[in-house]
Scaffold this motif. Structure first.
Motif, mmCIF file in Angstrom:
data_model
loop_
_atom_site.group_PDB
_atom_site.id
_atom_site.type_symbol
_atom_site.label_atom_id
_atom_site.label_comp_id
_atom_site.label_asym_id
_atom_site.label_seq_id
_atom_site.Cartn_x
_atom_site.Cartn_y
_atom_site.Cartn_z
ATOM 1 N N CYS A 84 9.939 1.435 -2.682
ATOM 2 C CA CYS A 84 8.648 0.741 -2.553
ATOM 3 C C CYS A 84 8.455 -0.263 -3.676
ATOM 4 C CB CYS A 84 7.501 1.732 -2.555
ATOM 5 S SG CYS A 84 7.313 2.552 -0.982
ATOM 6 N N LEU B 149 10.632 13.521 -11.015
ATOM 7 C CA LEU B 149 10.661 13.558 -9.554
ATOM 8 C C LEU B 149 12.081 13.816 -9.055
ATOM 9 C CD1 LEU B 149 8.357 10.534 -8.585
ATOM 10 C CD2 LEU B 149 7.758 12.937 -8.756
ATOM 11 N N LYS C 217 1.005 9.701 -5.884
ATOM 12 C CA LYS C 217 1.717 10.969 -5.770
ATOM 13 C C LYS C 217 2.445 11.286 -7.084
ATOM 14 C CE LYS C 217 5.132 13.076 -2.799
ATOM 15 N NZ LYS C 217 6.050 12.891 -1.684
ATOM 16 N N ARG C 218 3.123 10.278 -7.627
ATOM 17 C CA ARG C 218 3.862 10.471 -8.870
ATOM 18 C C ARG C 218 2.915 10.869 -10.010
ATOM 19 N NH1 ARG C 218 5.382 5.241 -11.982
ATOM 20 N NH2 ARG C 218 3.168 5.454 -12.362
ATOM 21 N N TYR D 279 1.486 14.352 -9.530
ATOM 22 C CA TYR D 279 2.542 15.331 -9.722
ATOM 23 C C TYR D 279 2.905 15.476 -11.193
ATOM 24 C CZ TYR D 279 6.903 17.770 -8.861
ATOM 25 O OH TYR D 279 7.902 18.688 -8.843
ATOM 26 N N SER D 280 3.072 14.356 -11.891
ATOM 27 C CA SER D 280 3.527 14.469 -13.273
ATOM 28 C C SER D 280 2.427 15.021 -14.182
ATOM 29 C CB SER D 280 4.061 13.132 -13.799
ATOM 30 O OG SER D 280 3.075 12.154 -13.712
ATOM 31 N N ARG E 273 0.813 -1.222 0.000
ATOM 32 C CA ARG E 273 0.000 0.000 0.000
ATOM 33 C C ARG E 273 0.848 1.274 0.000
ATOM 34 N NH1 ARG E 273 -0.839 -2.601 4.897
ATOM 35 N NH2 ARG E 273 -0.056 -1.441 6.679
ATOM 36 N N ASP E 274 2.059 1.196 0.539
ATOM 37 C CA ASP E 274 2.926 2.376 0.480
ATOM 38 C C ASP E 274 3.289 2.692 -0.969
ATOM 39 O OD1 ASP E 274 2.854 2.483 3.186
ATOM 40 O OD2 ASP E 274 4.804 1.538 3.499
ATOM 41 N N LEU E 275 3.505 1.625 -1.744
ATOM 42 C CA LEU E 275 3.805 1.821 -3.164
ATOM 43 C C LEU E 275 2.635 2.516 -3.848
ATOM 44 C CD1 LEU E 275 5.454 1.375 -5.720
ATOM 45 C CD2 LEU E 275 4.442 -0.882 -5.917
ATOM 46 N N PHE F 103 2.822 6.163 -3.237
ATOM 47 C CA PHE F 103 3.834 6.893 -4.001
ATOM 48 C C PHE F 103 3.508 6.951 -5.494
ATOM 49 C CE2 PHE F 103 6.353 6.047 -0.156
ATOM 50 C CZ PHE F 103 6.693 7.359 0.122
ATOM 51 N N LEU G 208 9.956 6.063 -4.117
ATOM 52 C CA LEU G 208 9.198 5.335 -5.137
ATOM 53 C C LEU G 208 9.910 4.028 -5.495
ATOM 54 C CD1 LEU G 208 6.798 5.362 -7.059
ATOM 55 C CD2 LEU G 208 8.216 6.541 -8.727
ATOM 56 N N THR H 118 14.633 0.684 -11.552
ATOM 57 C CA THR H 118 13.319 0.378 -12.097
ATOM 58 C C THR H 118 12.288 1.340 -11.513
ATOM 59 O OG1 THR H 118 13.943 -1.922 -12.115
ATOM 60 C CG2 THR H 118 11.625 -1.443 -12.450
ATOM 61 N N HIS I 260 7.285 -2.116 -18.899
ATOM 62 C CA HIS I 260 8.674 -2.015 -18.494
ATOM 63 C C HIS I 260 8.869 -2.392 -17.025
ATOM 64 C CE1 HIS I 260 12.725 -0.748 -18.233
ATOM 65 N NE2 HIS I 260 12.419 0.042 -17.221
ATOM 66 N N LEU I 261 7.980 -1.844 -16.184
ATOM 67 C CA LEU I 261 8.041 -2.157 -14.751
ATOM 68 C C LEU I 261 7.718 -3.619 -14.480
ATOM 69 C CD1 LEU I 261 6.219 0.557 -12.648
ATOM 70 C CD2 LEU I 261 8.587 -0.154 -12.567
ATOM 71 N N PHE I 262 6.631 -4.078 -15.111
ATOM 72 C CA PHE I 262 6.153 -5.433 -14.856
ATOM 73 C C PHE I 262 7.166 -6.484 -15.290
ATOM 74 C CE2 PHE I 262 1.329 -4.314 -15.036
ATOM 75 C CZ PHE I 262 1.499 -3.584 -13.882
#
Ligand SMILES: Nc1ncnc2c1ncn2[C@@H]1O[C@H](COP(=O)(O)OP(=O)(O)OP(=O)(O)O)[C@@H](O)[C@H]1O
Ligand SMILES: [Mg+2]
Lengths: 287, 274
Positions: B142, B131, A39-40, A43-44, A31-33, A36, B139, B125, A114-116
């Motif tokens: 996490c 940011l 937020k990202r 913000y972007s 949940r912290d992720l 963030f 980020l 990653t 990319h992340l996955f």
């Protein structure tokens, strides 16, 4: 003997886990992720927009202005006796939240490929983040809308027609419904685009058509009995009409339509979760 | 006796090399319509003619152009062990780590993981260029599986390790590429999961920084953490691993002490050259 509390963490990796396997524990762990990422995103988005935070306010107002001039003044589509500005702002408030969430969640797999491909976290985190970060834009638009209601109620002749009522207490439920409906459809489209990459090009078309099928520009009361069925089967119609009823006191508010729309929403959402969950597991192999 | 922390049993992964797979809706409709009209499937034919994988290739899968990137891999890792995995390009090392870290599913077999996992298949990653360094630490941390509180408590250490204190509140897009790498490593080096998978990521930093990271990994392992480490650097494998596995064409061909593994790997590669 095992002295470690190993079993707490034991995880089995296997092919073809059941359709119903969900990583609930992971969802709560990460949940912290979620925080963030929200937020990202927020913000972007605000950095990208030409006018910064004002963009959140100007964009719905500009659309409302166009609608008012074209559909209100030129074509003269009735607005249930409301000042057209209020009528369109109200419909757009609900509709824009829906479209923003739909667009954001429907390319979850592709835009996060990319992340996955590099790290594991529950794949539902990005779509949930989309729904939450758009909720903040929704709140800003809601505030603008309330300012307009206030103005029309106390400084114009339309005052007696505008009657906010107790249906306003349903609002949180309606907003949740928009969120899970858009996410459900977004998850479906995400899963489908993972397989058929070109479907994403139909998205713009789909949302455009859907808006015309939803009483955003016109009141549902104007739709003749013959076409009423299209209003009923579209889960967004009842939501938009309920929004208008709550804030302005006009609109088609029927419990049976609302219930149907809620059930349809749940079915779409749950089935979306399942197909997404299935697609997500091997999606990365075909990127 | 405690159960091994990682237990891999006959793990296999089949990859489609992607000539036949439908990637667009148009393609798949076209094929379906052609089938309906009784015309032979063009794409399938192409697939058969241009077989990229020979039938007698040990990695050849059931379909043409499918390949067993991993086949019947079995091994176990005990708590606190650092296992090095070596093998040529395309041997299946990254694929193995991807399956173990749940990025993709295996085709067959099973693996049991008994602990919290973080994987470092790439550094940085999820870094977002807009940011600041500070926000990116959170980020990225996490994303790699840390909790906010954990990052809070290690924040100063991370910043000190990276050596970019001055640029902490500058957007990352204004960093030099080296600074970027340093920050990303600093976050990764402070992960404290029970199990850590590392894939060939140390090679990007400068020499000093590489040494610093290796030392850090060594320290981490003393605290009882389990690591699977993939690298082409025999030097790194030798210093930090306690056991080694050689993968070749998707199979385990050697398992033993890291020194024996390195010797065997070097011997086999010089043999092939002759
Ligand atoms: N998504 C994919 N689709 C099809 N084939 C793939 C895919 N990913 C990897 N492969 C194939 O699987 C095999 C193993 O690849 P892998 O990346 O695991 O190798 P590696 O051992 O990590 O090599 P390197 O040392 O170059 O990093 C290769 O033959 C590669 O072509
Ligand atoms: Mg690799």
């Amino acid at each position: 003997m095992d002295t470690h509390k190993e079993r707490d963490y034991e995880f089995i990796i296997q092919p073809n886990k059941s359709w119903f396997y969900f990583d609930w524990k992971g969802l709560s762990y990460y949940r912290d992720l979620l925080f963030f990422i929200v937020k990202r995103d927020f913000y972007s988005k605000y950095k990208q927009a030409v006018l910064g935070p004002f963009w959140f306010i100007i964009s719905p107002l500009a659309t409302t202005l166009v609608f008012t001039v074209v559909f209100g003044n030129m074509i003269k589509i009735p607005t249930d006796g409301m000042p057209p500005v209020l009528f369109y702002l109200c419909g757009l408030l609900a509709w824009r939240y829906f479209v923003a969430c739909l667009n954001g969640t429907s390319d979850t797999l592709v835009s996060n490929a990319h992340l996955f491909g590099k790290v594991y976290f529950p794949r539902l985190i990005p779509p949930i983040a989309v729904v939450i970060s758009n909720f903040f834009s929704f709140i800003l638009e809601l505030i603008v809308f309330l300012v307009f209601i206030f103005y029309f109620k106390f400084f114009t002749l339309a005052d007696s027609k505008i009657q906010p009522n107790f249906i306003i207490f349903l609002l949180p439920l309606l907003v949740i419904q928009i969120a899970i409906l858009s996410m459900g459809i977004g998850l479906w489209i995400s899963a489908l685009t993972a397989k058929y990459r070109d479907l994403i090009f139909l998205m713009g078309f789909l949302t455009q058509l859907w808006m015309y099928a939803t009483p955003v520009i016109y009141p549902a009361s104007m739709v003749s009995q013959k076409w009423r069925i299209f209003i009923v089967v579209n889960p967004m119609s009842s939501v938009v009409e309920a929004f208008r009823y709550a804030f302005l006191g006009v609109g088609l508010l029927r419990v049976d339509y609302l219930l149907f729309s809620a059930v349809a929403t749940l079915v779409i959402f749950l089935s979306g979760l399942l197909v997404f969950n299935k697609a997500e597991k091997t999606f990365i192999d075909t990127v | 006796m405690p159960k091994p922390i990682i237990q891999v049993e006959k793990l296999s992964k089949l990859y489609d090399l992607g000539v036949v797979g439908a990637t667009t809706f148009r393609d798949s409709m076209e094929r379906r319509i052609l089938n309906l009209l009784g015309q032979p499937d063009k794409t399938r034919k192409i697939g058969l003619k241009h077989r990229t994988i020979a039938l007698d290739d040990p990695q050849a899968g059931p379909d043409p152009n499918s390949i067993w990137a991993l086949k019947d891999i079995s091994f176990t890792v005990e708590r606190g062990e650092i296992l090095g995995i070596i093998g040529r390009n395309g041997a299946g090392k990254s694929t193995l780590l991807k399956i173990l870290s749940r990025i993709t599913e295996p085709t067959e077999g099973k693996a049991v993981i008994r602990g919290r996992v973080s994987s470092l298949l790439e550094i940085g990653t999820g870094f977002h260029p807009e940011l600041t360094g500070r926000d990116n630490i959170y980020l990225n941390g996490c994303i790699l599986g840390m909790r906010k509180l954990e990052i809070d408590s290690k924040f100063d250490e991370i910043v000190a390790f990276s050596g970019i204190e001055k640029f902490l509140d500058t957007p990352v897009k204004r960093y030099s590429s080296g600074m970027f790498v340093r920050l990303a490593f600093a976050v990764a080096a402070h992960l404290e999961p029970e199990i850590l998978f590392i894939d060939e990521v140390l090679s990007v930093g400068d020499f000093d920084f590489q040494q610093k990271c290796l030392r850090k990994i060594g320290e981490v392992s003393k605290e009882g953490r389990t690591i699977i480490f993939v690298s082409h650097s025999m030097n790194a494998i030798e210093t930090i691993c306690s056991r080694g596995i050689i993968l070749s064409q998707g199979r385990v061909v050697f398992e033993g002490s890291q020194l024996d593994a390195i010797r065997c790997y070097i011997a086999s590669s010089t043999e092939n050259k002759k």
